[in-house]
Write a protein that holds these residues in place. Sequence first.
Motif, short mmCIF file in Angstrom:
data_model
loop_
_atom_site.label_atom_id
_atom_site.label_comp_id
_atom_site.label_asym_id
_atom_site.label_seq_id
_atom_site.Cartn_x
_atom_site.Cartn_y
_atom_site.Cartn_z
N ASP A 39 -1.61 -12.12 -3.11
CA ASP A 39 -2.65 -11.26 -2.55
C ASP A 39 -2.00 -10.03 -1.95
OD1 ASP A 39 -5.16 -10.35 -1.81
OD2 ASP A 39 -5.74 -12.20 -0.81
N PHE A 40 -2.82 -9.09 -1.47
CA PHE A 40 -2.27 -7.90 -0.83
C PHE A 40 -3.04 -7.52 0.43
CE2 PHE A 40 -5.12 -6.69 -4.29
CZ PHE A 40 -6.03 -5.86 -3.66
N ILE A 41 -4.01 -8.35 0.83
CA ILE A 41 -4.75 -8.12 2.07
C ILE A 41 -4.39 -9.21 3.07
CG2 ILE A 41 -7.02 -8.03 3.17
CD1 ILE A 41 -6.54 -5.64 1.46
N CYS A 42 -3.99 -8.79 4.26
CA CYS A 42 -3.71 -9.75 5.34
C CYS A 42 -4.58 -9.39 6.54
CB CYS A 42 -2.24 -9.72 5.73
SG CYS A 42 -1.71 -8.18 6.54
N HIS A 43 -4.60 -10.29 7.51
CA HIS A 43 -5.24 -10.02 8.79
C HIS A 43 -4.16 -10.06 9.87
CE1 HIS A 43 -8.90 -10.83 6.48
NE2 HIS A 43 -9.50 -10.12 7.41
N LEU A 44 -4.08 -8.98 10.61
CA LEU A 44 -3.03 -8.79 11.60
C LEU A 44 -3.63 -8.94 12.99
CD1 LEU A 44 0.00 -7.98 11.87
CD2 LEU A 44 -0.80 -5.64 12.22
N GLY A 45 -3.18 -9.97 13.71
CA GLY A 45 -3.66 -10.22 15.05
C GLY A 45 -2.66 -9.79 16.10
N LEU A 55 -7.08 -7.07 12.67
CA LEU A 55 -7.40 -6.00 11.75
C LEU A 55 -6.95 -6.37 10.33
CD1 LEU A 55 -6.26 -2.84 13.75
CD2 LEU A 55 -8.58 -3.73 13.50
N PRO A 56 -7.77 -6.08 9.32
CA PRO A 56 -7.31 -6.25 7.94
C PRO A 56 -6.47 -5.05 7.52
CG PRO A 56 -9.58 -5.49 7.95
CD PRO A 56 -9.18 -5.66 9.39
N THR A 57 -5.43 -5.31 6.75
CA THR A 57 -4.61 -4.22 6.23
C THR A 57 -3.89 -4.71 4.99
OG1 THR A 57 -2.93 -2.56 6.81
CG2 THR A 57 -2.55 -4.79 7.59
N ILE A 58 -3.27 -3.79 4.26
CA ILE A 58 -2.52 -4.19 3.07
C ILE A 58 -1.07 -4.46 3.46
CG2 ILE A 58 -4.03 -2.89 1.53
CD1 ILE A 58 -1.81 -0.81 1.26
N TYR A 59 -0.43 -5.29 2.66
CA TYR A 59 0.96 -5.64 2.92
C TYR A 59 1.68 -5.81 1.60
CZ TYR A 59 -0.04 -10.36 1.32
OH TYR A 59 -0.39 -11.44 0.53
N ALA A 60 2.99 -5.87 1.68
CA ALA A 60 3.83 -6.18 0.53
C ALA A 60 5.06 -6.93 1.02
CB ALA A 60 4.25 -4.91 -0.21
N ASP A 137 2.94 -1.00 -5.51
CA ASP A 137 3.23 -1.89 -6.64
C ASP A 137 2.75 -3.30 -6.39
OD1 ASP A 137 4.24 -0.14 -8.49
OD2 ASP A 137 6.32 -0.41 -7.89
N HIS A 138 2.66 -3.71 -5.12
CA HIS A 138 2.17 -5.05 -4.83
C HIS A 138 0.70 -5.19 -5.20
CE1 HIS A 138 2.09 -9.00 -3.15
NE2 HIS A 138 1.29 -8.68 -2.16
N MET A 139 -0.06 -4.10 -5.03
CA MET A 139 -1.47 -4.12 -5.44
C MET A 139 -1.59 -4.07 -6.95
SD MET A 139 -3.49 -1.75 -2.66
CE MET A 139 -2.45 -0.31 -2.86
N ALA A 144 3.40 2.61 -8.67
CA ALA A 144 4.17 3.51 -7.82
C ALA A 144 4.86 4.59 -8.63
CB ALA A 144 5.19 2.72 -7.00
N ALA A 145 5.33 4.26 -9.83
CA ALA A 145 6.01 5.25 -10.67
C ALA A 145 5.03 6.13 -11.43
CB ALA A 145 6.94 4.54 -11.66
#
Length: 223
Positions: A39-45, A55-60, A137-139, A144-145
Motif C-alpha cells: 500500500d502507499f497510504i498510512c495513518h500517522l498519529g 493524519l492520512p499521508t503517503i509513504y514509501a 514510484d511506490h504509488m 518518477a522517471a
Amino acid sequence: MDAAQPVSDYPPTPRTTPTRKRDRARYDAATVHAVLDADFICHLGFVVDGAPVVLPTIYARVDDRLYLHGSTGSRPMRTAAGDGLPVCLTVTLPQGIVLARSALHHSVNYRSVVAHGTARQVTDPEEVSLAFAALIDHMLPGRAADCRPPTPKEQAMTTVLRLDLREVSAKIRSGGVNDDPEDMGLAHWAGLLPLARVRQAPVPDPAMAPGTALPDYLRAAAP
C-alpha cells in the motif's frame, strides 16, 4: 511460518506486543515489509498540545526506513524540524469480511503494521531527491522517471519525514468463521466475503499533448 513462534527480526517491545490475540503478531522483516510494500497510504498519529492527532499521508519504504510526505506548514512537519516528532504509524490492508452466525463473532481478515518511533525531517539534498522518487514510484513503479522533477521552489514547499523501522510489528487475521459450537446449526448464512482493491483503466487528461503515448507502466496496470 508458525504463528506461535514468530521470527524476531524486529525485537518485540511492550508497545508492539498485543494484549490480545498474540498469535497474530509477526516480527519478521519479510512479513512487515510485504505489508508496507502493498500500500502507499498510512495513518500517522502524534500529539499536539496534549491532544492526539491522526493524519492520512503517503509513504514509501526504502530498506529499513519509511519516508512520509507532507506540507512544509503542516503541524507534524514543523514539529519534526526540531528534535523530531514521536509518532505511531499504521498501515491496514482489509482482506475480507467474516460473516458469522452470531453478531459477536463477525470479524475482518486483514494484514496490518504498526510502527513506533521518532520521525525526523530529511534535510540532505540527495536523500530528499531519493525520497521524492521513492514516494512517486511506490504509488506507481516507473513514474518518477517519467515526470518533471521538482524545482528548488517546489521542494521548499514540501517536506519529507523519515521514520526508521526499529519498533515495529505486523498483525494478521486470516481464515474463516469462529462460531460457538451451539450456534453451528443456526439457519444464518456464514462465510467469508473477500475484498480486493482493483485499479481502473487510466483516464487521460484532456489537455495532454496530442500523440502522447500511454506509458508501459500504465498499460501494465490497466485492467
